[in-house]
Write a protein that holds these residues in place. Structure first.
Motif, PDB file in Angstrom:
ATOM      1  N   ARG A  69       0.815  -1.221   0.000  1.00 16.23           N
ATOM      2  CA  ARG A  69       0.000   0.000   0.000  1.00 16.23           C
ATOM      3  C   ARG A  69       0.841   1.261   0.000  1.00 16.23           C
ATOM      4  NH1 ARG A  69      -2.083   2.621   4.468  1.00 16.23           N
ATOM      5  NH2 ARG A  69      -1.591   0.805   5.765  1.00 16.23           N
ATOM      6  N   ARG A  72       1.703   2.541  -3.445  1.00 10.63           N
ATOM      7  CA  ARG A  72       0.557   3.130  -4.134  1.00 10.63           C
ATOM      8  C   ARG A  72       0.271   4.523  -3.585  1.00 10.63           C
ATOM      9  NH1 ARG A  72      -1.389  -2.204  -3.003  1.00 10.63           N
ATOM     10  NH2 ARG A  72      -2.944  -1.423  -1.504  1.00 10.63           N
ATOM     11  N   TRP A  99      -6.691   2.298  -8.015  1.00 11.74           N
ATOM     12  CA  TRP A  99      -6.202   3.345  -7.113  1.00 11.74           C
ATOM     13  C   TRP A  99      -5.612   4.529  -7.889  1.00 11.74           C
ATOM     14  CZ3 TRP A  99      -0.982   4.308  -7.622  1.00 11.74           C
ATOM     15  CH2 TRP A  99      -0.240   3.296  -8.249  1.00 11.74           C
TER      16      TRP A  99
END
Length: 299
Positions: A69, A72, A99
């Motif tokens: 994560r 991102r 995303w």
């Protein structure tokens, strides 16, 4: 002046099991993942605060970053900074890409690689189609192994014509003229990858307008030259930037030789150097004389 930064933190884990990769199916322990996240947060904060020079960032993790994560989030955050021209990551595209709807598509881009045997072609193409829907720039690549040729040809036929498909010469594989021609039919620029480039004493943008940065902030001219030239976080990198000839005998990786000044590849990839997208595409194959000049190691 603008500065391109190739960032590589401690992360070395990957969800794929490619036989040609030393990091295949490697699992990082929790403490290393925590260290990688801390290092990336520190780097992202530095980019946010360093507003006096236009920056471009290419994340080149040993493993797969977009399954984490924090990569991102870093991509999205950096894409919205006005002094960041481009933020790119090398990825196998295993993770979902929705995303990226939160990123600035004018600045975020992906360098993607298709690995036959690890993911179905259709699944990979579906991810590519979603990138196109989101308006995110991306290139697609394959490793030029003989057993991947048919898949690469099918991939090229299925991709939108405007998407550049690059081919990396397989390490240790010797290409005869007929085999090289087949791969060049997919990637007109394959000739730059198939033979190492003589780099000793040749001028290079690395260490002048492009640098490599480790998780602890150590700055090197590029990933392939081990000698540090400064540190990102104490400001010593600024005085270290200057033209220098390359001390290595040869350079055989795109993220290295794209910066060799005699090759002129910064012009070929103008506006897309970090995401590996040619300025003009479809791109005509370079003439054979140029690829056989003394800047290439024959054999």
């Amino acid at each position: 002046m603008s500065l391109a930064i190739l960032y590589r933190g401690p992360l070395a884990s990957c969800n794929y099991d490619c036989p040609y990769c030393p990091f295949a199916k490697r699992h990082d322990p929790p403490e290393l993942l925590a260290a990688d996240r801390t290092a990336l947060d520190r780097f992202t904060a530095w980019v946010r605060q360093t507003t006096d020079v236009p920056l471009s960032v290419l994340f080149t993790p040993w493993g797969e970053g977009l399954t984490r994560r924090w990569y991102r989030e870093a991509m999205v955050a950096l894409s919205h900074l006005p002094h960041v021209r481009r933020v790119v990551i090398q990825t196998n595209l295993a993770a979902r890409v929705d995303w990226l709807a939160d990123a600035d598509a004018r600045r975020a881009a992906l360098w993607t690689t298709y690995h036959p045997g690890q993911v179905s072609r259709q699944r990979f193409l579906d991810r590519c189609a979603r990138l196109s829907e989101l308006g995110v720039r991306y290139s697609v690549g394959v490793v030029g192994l003989p057993e991947h040729l048919a898949e690469a040809q099918a991939l090229r036929a299925a991709l939108p014509a405007e998407v550049y498909l690059w081919v990396n010469a397989a390490e240790g594989h010797r290409y005869d003229a007929a085999e090289e021609a087949l791969w060049t039919g997919l990637d007109p620029l394959f000739g730059y990858s198939v033979r190492p480039h003589l780099s000793l004493d040749r001028p290079c943008h690395a260490g002048e307008t492009a640098i490599s940065v480790d998780g602890d902030g150590t700055v090197r001219r590029c990933h392939f030259l081990p000698t540090p030239i400064g540190n990102l976080y104490d400001g010593s990198w600024r005085a270290a930037l200057r033209p220098r000839p390359c001390p290595a005998a040869t350079c055989d990786c795109h993220i290295g030789y794209v910066h060799l000044k005699p090759l002129g590849l910064r012009d070929v990839f103008a506006g897309g150097v970090l995401e590996r997208i040619p300025a003009v595409w479809p791109h005509p194959a370079p003439d054979s004389a140029r690829l056989a000049d003394p800047g290439h190691v024959v054999g």
